[in-house]
Design a protein around this motif. Structure first.
Motif, short mmCIF file in Angstrom:
data_model
loop_
_atom_site.label_atom_id
_atom_site.label_comp_id
_atom_site.label_asym_id
_atom_site.label_seq_id
_atom_site.Cartn_x
_atom_site.Cartn_y
_atom_site.Cartn_z
N GLY A 1 -27.71 -24.51 -40.30
CA GLY A 1 -28.25 -23.32 -40.98
C GLY A 1 -29.66 -23.67 -41.80
N GLY A 2 -29.91 -24.85 -42.01
CA GLY A 2 -31.14 -24.87 -42.86
C GLY A 2 -32.41 -25.16 -41.93
N VAL A 3 -33.37 -25.40 -42.76
CA VAL A 3 -34.82 -25.80 -42.22
C VAL A 3 -35.26 -26.99 -42.80
N SER A 4 -35.88 -27.76 -42.48
CA SER A 4 -36.50 -28.89 -42.83
C SER A 4 -37.59 -28.53 -44.14
N ALA A 5 -37.67 -29.18 -45.22
CA ALA A 5 -38.30 -28.78 -46.35
C ALA A 5 -39.91 -29.56 -46.21
N THR A 6 -39.75 -30.55 -45.30
CA THR A 6 -40.98 -31.35 -45.14
C THR A 6 -42.19 -30.82 -43.96
N LEU A 7 -41.36 -30.01 -43.05
CA LEU A 7 -42.35 -29.60 -42.12
C LEU A 7 -43.31 -28.56 -42.70
N GLY A 8 -44.58 -28.87 -42.54
CA GLY A 8 -45.62 -27.90 -43.12
C GLY A 8 -45.72 -28.10 -44.37
N TYR A 9 -45.12 -28.91 -45.21
CA TYR A 9 -45.10 -28.93 -46.72
C TYR A 9 -46.48 -29.88 -47.06
N GLU A 10 -47.54 -29.10 -47.70
CA GLU A 10 -48.72 -29.75 -47.89
C GLU A 10 -49.52 -30.34 -46.48
N GLY A 11 -49.08 -29.68 -45.36
CA GLY A 11 -49.74 -30.15 -44.22
C GLY A 11 -48.79 -31.16 -43.57
N PHE A 12 -47.76 -31.39 -43.83
CA PHE A 12 -46.94 -32.69 -43.52
C PHE A 12 -46.59 -32.00 -42.17
N PRO A 13 -46.56 -33.02 -41.12
CA PRO A 13 -46.53 -32.40 -39.69
C PRO A 13 -45.09 -32.58 -39.00
N LYS A 14 -44.15 -33.21 -39.71
CA LYS A 14 -42.96 -33.38 -39.16
C LYS A 14 -41.58 -33.02 -40.12
N SER A 15 -40.53 -33.21 -39.41
CA SER A 15 -39.18 -32.55 -40.21
C SER A 15 -38.66 -33.50 -40.94
N ASN B 1 -52.48 -44.64 -46.10
CA ASN B 1 -53.46 -44.54 -45.21
C ASN B 1 -54.08 -43.48 -45.07
N LYS B 2 -55.43 -43.87 -44.86
CA LYS B 2 -56.50 -42.93 -45.15
C LYS B 2 -56.67 -41.88 -43.83
N GLU B 3 -56.34 -42.43 -42.94
CA GLU B 3 -56.36 -41.48 -41.34
C GLU B 3 -55.51 -40.73 -41.39
N ASN B 4 -54.09 -40.84 -41.73
CA ASN B 4 -53.42 -39.81 -41.64
C ASN B 4 -52.98 -39.06 -43.12
N GLY B 5 -53.48 -39.56 -43.92
CA GLY B 5 -53.43 -39.22 -45.40
C GLY B 5 -51.90 -38.91 -45.85
N TRP B 6 -50.89 -39.55 -45.13
CA TRP B 6 -49.58 -39.78 -45.88
C TRP B 6 -48.98 -41.20 -46.09
N THR B 7 -48.99 -41.86 -44.98
CA THR B 7 -48.35 -42.91 -44.88
C THR B 7 -48.48 -43.92 -46.09
N VAL B 8 -47.63 -44.35 -46.97
CA VAL B 8 -47.87 -45.49 -47.98
C VAL B 8 -47.25 -46.63 -47.43
N THR B 9 -48.15 -47.93 -47.64
CA THR B 9 -47.33 -49.15 -47.02
C THR B 9 -47.76 -50.09 -48.51
N THR B 10 -47.17 -51.07 -48.37
CA THR B 10 -47.49 -52.14 -49.30
C THR B 10 -48.54 -52.86 -49.05
N LYS B 11 -49.22 -53.23 -50.21
CA LYS B 11 -50.52 -53.82 -50.31
C LYS B 11 -50.59 -55.27 -49.51
N ASP B 12 -49.51 -55.93 -49.79
CA ASP B 12 -49.32 -57.43 -49.49
C ASP B 12 -48.65 -57.32 -48.19
N GLY B 13 -48.44 -56.30 -47.50
CA GLY B 13 -47.61 -56.50 -46.09
C GLY B 13 -46.37 -56.81 -46.15
N LYS B 14 -45.77 -57.09 -47.43
CA LYS B 14 -44.30 -57.55 -47.21
C LYS B 14 -43.48 -55.95 -47.25
#
Ligand code: MF3
Ligand code: CO
Length: 290
Positions: free
Chosen positions: A93-107, A256-269
């Protein structure tokens, strides 16, 4: 705003007289404010009707994460996780709050291994044995928001990764120990930062938690590298998330500048995160979503 008299109906719409409801609390908050403390705006203090609504939303959110726990497996894509979350949320009975949130494309956000947060589910991201993945679910249910996340270990995971996941999970409990009225948000932040550092890991600085309930993201910003006795005063009725991101290596992150969303560690760990939505009560706290 007109000054409320003691016999007026309380501003929280409880129907009770102000003196029988939020009067004492407001007076106490005023004292802290006069001493220069950051205190919550009235709009952040939830009424009991709002708390009931957030609790129901949180139940859906928690149930969705339970459902993910039952189904997540090696060989699945994070796109599959997105469908699990979207379908189950709707069934309840709910909806995802992320879908469409500031353009976020998924649920849902799915962040694998060295991804810190806000990973975007995709058909070509296949979960494999040994991966650790954060699934971050946020629900809108009957007008109220909730938000929680868990780490899932895919099959047999290295001891190193297991320890990271474990420390990130325990960091929530360490923070919760400080979650009570008349403490400060910084008490939670410092407890978490100290705990994570003592385990040889680091806490991400740039991204934190947030108030939640009537909106997906409300004030305050919740830092997990803040100092004891600083930041917002905790009062009954305040609802916010505890969601520290714990890095195995250094705290630095990149967006991640390409998708504007994903954050990764700088050192790759690797990085791990758990999240709860918590309500501050008269006597401590109540977990609204986990
Ligand atoms: N649950 C995440 C958070 O509040 C959602 C971020 S917004 C999103 O931390 F669009 F990325 F989902
Ligand atoms: Co959140």
């Amino acid at each position: 705003m007109l000054k409320l008299e003691r016999n007026d109906p309380c501003w929280c719409k409880s129907g009770k007289k102000y003196k029988m409801c939020h009067f004492n609390m407001d007076e106490r908050i005023k004292l802290y404010q006069q001493n220069g403390c950051i205190v919550p705006d009235r709009r952040l203090i939830k009424s009991s009707a709002q708390i009931d609504g957030i609790r129901e939303s949180g139940k859906v959110n928690t149930a969705v994460l339970d459902y993910v726990a039952e189904h997540i497996n090696a060989g699945m894509s994070t796109g599959d996780i997105d469908r699990l979350v979207s379908d189950r949320t709707r069934e309840l009975g709910g909806v995802s709050a992320t879908l469409g949130y500031e353009g976020f494309p998924k649920s849902v956000c799915t962040s694998v291994n060295n991804e810190v947060c806000h990973g975007i589910p995709a058909e070509d991201v296949i979960l494999k044995e040994g991966d650790i993945v954060n699934v971050d679910v946020s629900t809108l249910f009957k007008g109220y928001f909730s938000d929680s996340s868990r780490m899932y270990c895919i099959g047999a995971v290295s001891d190193e990764r297991k320890r990271l996941v474990d420390v990130a999970r325990k960091a929530i409990d360490v923070g919760l120990e400080q979650a009570r009225a008349w403490n400060f948000l910084g008490d939670i932040g410092q407890a978490i930062d100290d705990f994570v550092r003592s385990n040889g890991y680091s806490v991400v600085k740039e991204i934190g938690g947030h108030g939640i309930g009537n909106e997906f993201h409300e004030e305050p910003f919740v830092s997990y590298v803040s100092k004891k006795g600083t930041e917002m005063l905790l009062v009954p009725g305040l609802v916010f998330t505890i969601e520290p991101m714990v890095n195995m290596g250094k705290a630095g992150v990149v967006l991640n500048k390409e998708n504007g969303w994903t954050v990764t560690t700088k050192d790759g760990k690797d990085s791990a995160q758990w999240e709860v939505t918590v309500l501050i009560t008269e006597n401590g706290y109540e977990i609204m979503a986990r």
